[in-house]
Scaffold this motif. Structure first.
Motif, PDB file in Angstrom:
ATOM      1  N   GLU A   1     -10.648  -0.876 -21.601  1.00 15.00           N
ATOM      2  CA  GLU A   1      -9.639  -0.908 -20.545  1.00 15.00           C
ATOM      3  C   GLU A   1      -8.872   0.412 -20.425  1.00 15.00           C
ATOM      4  O   GLU A   1      -8.556   0.874 -19.328  1.00 15.00           O
ATOM      5  CB  GLU A   1      -8.657  -2.054 -20.809  1.00 15.00           C
TER       6      GLU A   1
ATOM      7  N   PHE B   1     -16.318   2.603  -6.811  1.00 15.00           N
ATOM      8  CA  PHE B   1     -16.176   1.396  -5.998  1.00 15.00           C
ATOM      9  C   PHE B   1     -16.976   1.506  -4.706  1.00 15.00           C
ATOM     10  O   PHE B   1     -17.461   0.507  -4.186  1.00 15.00           O
ATOM     11  CB  PHE B   1     -14.701   1.096  -5.729  1.00 15.00           C
TER      12      PHE B   1
ATOM     13  N   GLY C   1     -18.099  -0.068  -9.463  1.00 13.19           N
ATOM     14  CA  GLY C   1     -16.770  -0.599  -9.757  1.00 13.19           C
ATOM     15  C   GLY C   1     -16.725  -2.117  -9.661  1.00 13.19           C
ATOM     16  O   GLY C   1     -16.116  -2.788 -10.504  1.00 13.19           O
ATOM     17  N   ALA C   2     -17.380  -2.671  -8.636  1.00 13.92           N
ATOM     18  CA  ALA C   2     -17.403  -4.127  -8.477  1.00 13.92           C
ATOM     19  C   ALA C   2     -18.130  -4.782  -9.643  1.00 13.92           C
ATOM     20  O   ALA C   2     -17.699  -5.824 -10.158  1.00 13.92           O
ATOM     21  CB  ALA C   2     -18.072  -4.495  -7.154  1.00 13.92           C
TER      22      ALA C   2
ATOM     23  N   GLU D   1     -15.899  -4.881 -12.641  1.00 14.94           N
ATOM     24  CA  GLU D   1     -14.883  -5.923 -12.527  1.00 14.94           C
ATOM     25  C   GLU D   1     -15.472  -7.301 -12.819  1.00 14.94           C
ATOM     26  O   GLU D   1     -14.837  -8.136 -13.478  1.00 14.94           O
ATOM     27  CB  GLU D   1     -14.249  -5.899 -11.129  1.00 14.94           C
TER      28      GLU D   1
ATOM     29  N   ARG E   1     -15.779  -7.609 -16.505  1.00 12.46           N
ATOM     30  CA  ARG E   1     -14.473  -7.823 -17.141  1.00 12.46           C
ATOM     31  C   ARG E   1     -13.997  -9.265 -16.959  1.00 12.46           C
ATOM     32  O   ARG E   1     -13.513  -9.901 -17.903  1.00 12.46           O
ATOM     33  CB  ARG E   1     -13.441  -6.861 -16.564  1.00 12.46           C
ATOM     34  N   VAL E   2     -14.148  -9.779 -15.748  1.00 12.27           N
ATOM     35  CA  VAL E   2     -13.739 -11.162 -15.478  1.00 12.27           C
ATOM     36  C   VAL E   2     -14.551 -12.139 -16.339  1.00 12.27           C
ATOM     37  O   VAL E   2     -14.023 -13.122 -16.862  1.00 12.27           O
ATOM     38  CB  VAL E   2     -13.913 -11.486 -13.983  1.00 12.27           C
TER      39      VAL E   2
END
Length: 252
Positions: A203, A218, A223-224, A227, A230-231
């Motif tokens: 992070e 992104f 980038g997507a 994410e 990470r989720v």
């Protein structure tokens, strides 16, 4: 020819040798994944997979030459212990999304004769193959049946997405965002779970990326994907709860 996880005996599909081969396609195949606690996941699958499984990265192959970092690959995690898959029960898959790696079984594309030739192969150990029952893999004239054509198309798409995923992983390594991670949990019965050997996005490193680089990743889709990864890590705690529930049921 080496057999990847799930497969017992990969054999190249031959129109002469296997002209009478049939497949009982209605037979569930997910039991073959019952002992796999993770499988390869293509980047295109992140959107659906992140809702149910932790998506982590692992080092694969040998260390790169001239100081290049070792290659990585993404995995969907199904269990927190070796040989544990919490999503297979009574011959069925207990989640909404089934990764393509599992869906392609009992077929796979593989290199043969230690060369560059790639062929459609099948797991000769799978009980669903027969010469008397099921869907024919070849027509009377020796041409692949519609079923086999569709299976090959699925496999070719899987390989294309695997290559795109490899390129994504190369870019992720260039960003130098990954770090070795560890997951620990103590279950209600006192059992301790300790999972390591995987990589996840750091992070702090992500937050320190230059603004121009953030815009770039992104816009190109990386980038997507980061994410979604990470989720997905929030699913580690859900897996721990599933593990606890399964242990309680077994002890009852």
């Amino acid at each position: 020819m080496s057999n990847p996880p799930m497969y017992g005996n990969l054999v190249p599909l031959d129109r002469e040798q296997h002209k009478n081969l049939r497949l009982k396609a209605e037979l569930p195949t997910v039991e073959r994944a019952a002992s796999l606690n993770s499988v390869f996941l293509a980047a295109v699958e992140f959107n659906e997979a992140c809702k149910e499984y932790p998506i982590v990265f692992v080092r694969v192959g040998e260390a790169g030459k001239d100081g290049a970092p070792q290659a990585i690959a993404p995995l969907a995690v199904f269990g927190l212990k070796p040989g544990s898959n919490l999503f297979v029960k009574d011959g069925a898959w207990k989640a909404n999304y089934l990764p393509a790696y599992v869906r392609r079984y009992p077929f796979a594309m593989a290199r043969i004769d230690s060369g560059d030739q790639v062929a459609v192969c099948f797991d000769a150990d799978w009980k669903g193959f027969s010469e008397t029952e099921g869907t024919s893999l070849f027509a009377a004239d020796g041409q692949p049946s519609e079923f086999t054509v569709n299976a090959r198309s699925f496999l070719e798409n899987f390989e294309r997405e695997a290559e795109r995923t490899r390129l994504f992983c190369e870019e992720l390594l260039k960003l130098d965002l990954l770090q070795d991670m560890r997951f620990e949990a103590t279950l209600p019965n006192g059992e301790k779970l300790d999972v390591d050997g995987f990589l996840a996005v750091n992070e702090e490193k992500l937050a320190k990326l230059e603004d121009a680089k953030v815009v770039e990743i992104f816009r190109n889709g990386i980038g997507a994907l980061i994410e979604m990864h990470r989720v997905s890590l929030g699913n580690m705690s859900r897996l721990a709860q599933q593990h606890a529930d399964a242990a309680a049921t077994a002890a009852a």
